[in-house]
Design a protein around this motif. Sequence first.
Motif, mmCIF file in Angstrom:
data_model
loop_
_atom_site.group_PDB
_atom_site.id
_atom_site.type_symbol
_atom_site.label_atom_id
_atom_site.label_comp_id
_atom_site.label_asym_id
_atom_site.label_seq_id
_atom_site.Cartn_x
_atom_site.Cartn_y
_atom_site.Cartn_z
ATOM 1 N N SER A 157 -6.592 -12.529 -4.832
ATOM 2 C CA SER A 157 -6.747 -11.202 -4.225
ATOM 3 C C SER A 157 -7.421 -10.244 -5.196
ATOM 4 C CB SER A 157 -5.380 -10.658 -3.805
ATOM 5 O OG SER A 157 -4.487 -10.640 -4.912
ATOM 6 N N PHE A 182 -1.986 -11.626 -1.762
ATOM 7 C CA PHE A 182 -2.383 -10.350 -1.172
ATOM 8 C C PHE A 182 -1.166 -9.469 -0.906
ATOM 9 C CE2 PHE A 182 -6.421 -12.341 -0.723
ATOM 10 C CZ PHE A 182 -7.355 -11.315 -0.579
ATOM 11 N N SER A 189 2.221 -6.722 -4.898
ATOM 12 C CA SER A 189 1.526 -5.580 -5.512
ATOM 13 C C SER A 189 1.115 -5.840 -6.952
ATOM 14 C CB SER A 189 2.396 -4.325 -5.430
ATOM 15 O OG SER A 189 3.606 -4.511 -6.136
ATOM 16 N N ASN A 227 -2.059 -8.138 -6.276
ATOM 17 C CA ASN A 227 -3.094 -7.475 -5.491
ATOM 18 C C ASN A 227 -3.286 -6.044 -6.002
ATOM 19 O OD1 ASN A 227 -4.730 -6.263 -3.595
ATOM 20 N ND2 ASN A 227 -3.607 -7.020 -1.818
ATOM 21 N N TRP A 286 -7.830 -4.045 1.874
ATOM 22 C CA TRP A 286 -7.027 -5.253 1.707
ATOM 23 C C TRP A 286 -6.011 -5.125 0.569
ATOM 24 C CZ3 TRP A 286 -7.849 -8.357 5.722
ATOM 25 C CH2 TRP A 286 -9.092 -8.303 6.361
ATOM 26 N N GLY A 287 -5.855 -3.917 0.011
ATOM 27 C CA GLY A 287 -4.922 -3.737 -1.091
ATOM 28 C C GLY A 287 -4.413 -2.317 -1.189
ATOM 29 N N ARG A 321 -1.895 -4.391 2.054
ATOM 30 C CA ARG A 321 -1.559 -5.696 1.483
ATOM 31 C C ARG A 321 -1.118 -6.683 2.563
ATOM 32 N NH1 ARG A 321 2.957 -4.884 -1.723
ATOM 33 N NH2 ARG A 321 2.954 -2.609 -1.643
#
Length: 353
Positions: free
Chosen positions: A95, A150, A153, A156, A162-163, A169
């Motif tokens: 990720s 993903f 935390s 990612n 996407w984060g 997430r």
Amino acid sequence: MTMITHPLPLMEKYYADRGSVPGTLVISEATAISHIEEGQANNPGFVSDSQVKAWSKIIDAVHANGSFYFQQIWGMGRASDPGHLTERGLPYRSSSAVPMRGVGVTPTALTEDEILETIQNFVETAKRAIAAGADGVEIHSAHGYLLDQFLTSSVNQRTDKWGGSIENRSRLTLEVAKAVVKAIGAERVAIRFSPYAGFQGSEKTDSVELYTHLIAELKKMKFKFAYLSLVEATGDPGALVRGEKAINIGKTLDFILEVWDNYSPVMVAGGYQPESAARAVETHYKNWDVMVAFGRYFISNPDLVFRIQQGIPLAPYNRPTFYLQKQWEGYNDYPFSQEYLKAHPNAVHPMTE
């Protein structure tokens, strides 16, 4: 250089034996959605024609015994062996560009196009599995593998859609679930989560908030998933397999079950034995539609379901042989119980190849 791994004939016997009691649900080992995600030597994929053909024989063998079969599908991401990927000319990705502890190589962050390709790879692999005869697929979003990378935390650290937030997430897992359901139907789709595991850097500081959001969003899709697969705190591979310190012991999955509210069945795993499984279903989980999965003891007991039905003690497993590659030993050399062989005189003894 591309090395394609596919199931060996000895696997047909292994899976068929574990489905020897009609009605058993057999869930495969995790299989890669693309050759890039075949991240370690001898890790299987469900991609090429030869792989699909070999898996179809396994699926047919399980069905021949009157049992059901789900293909577990995943991406490995940074849990791959970077050297193995480099040898094959393939990228090492996750990720974000966050290395895994103990691995001296930093993965590259997936691009937007690679993320969209990953979603499509889950879809195409699910379609291949169903075409090969599988009753369904289990999307692996647990234990520090790609989708879980993903969700977590600390892994990612993206700043795009996407984060960052829990919503962002969670996006990839939810988009994969939605796309796979659209392709093969919700009744053929299950999803696996490990809210409390720390395996491969997957420990989360916001588990309750994260999984409350994930489960609520899955419910909003109004799809009747085949089942939700959840790993209890006692099922962390880090502690069970690697002897790492157990974390989150005592925490329960109750908050997920309350949000899910019997929307579809839930499967739990966590180092159970028959007595503790029965006790959990009858007491702790009595208000929910819950089934218990077995892993390690299914390795050492090809007739595990029969043994549980008949009250026959389970055979112990031999951990040092768990991950021998391409070997009969530790795989097909665990015997059926004498009681099973007496009740099924036409059964082939697993000691004979």
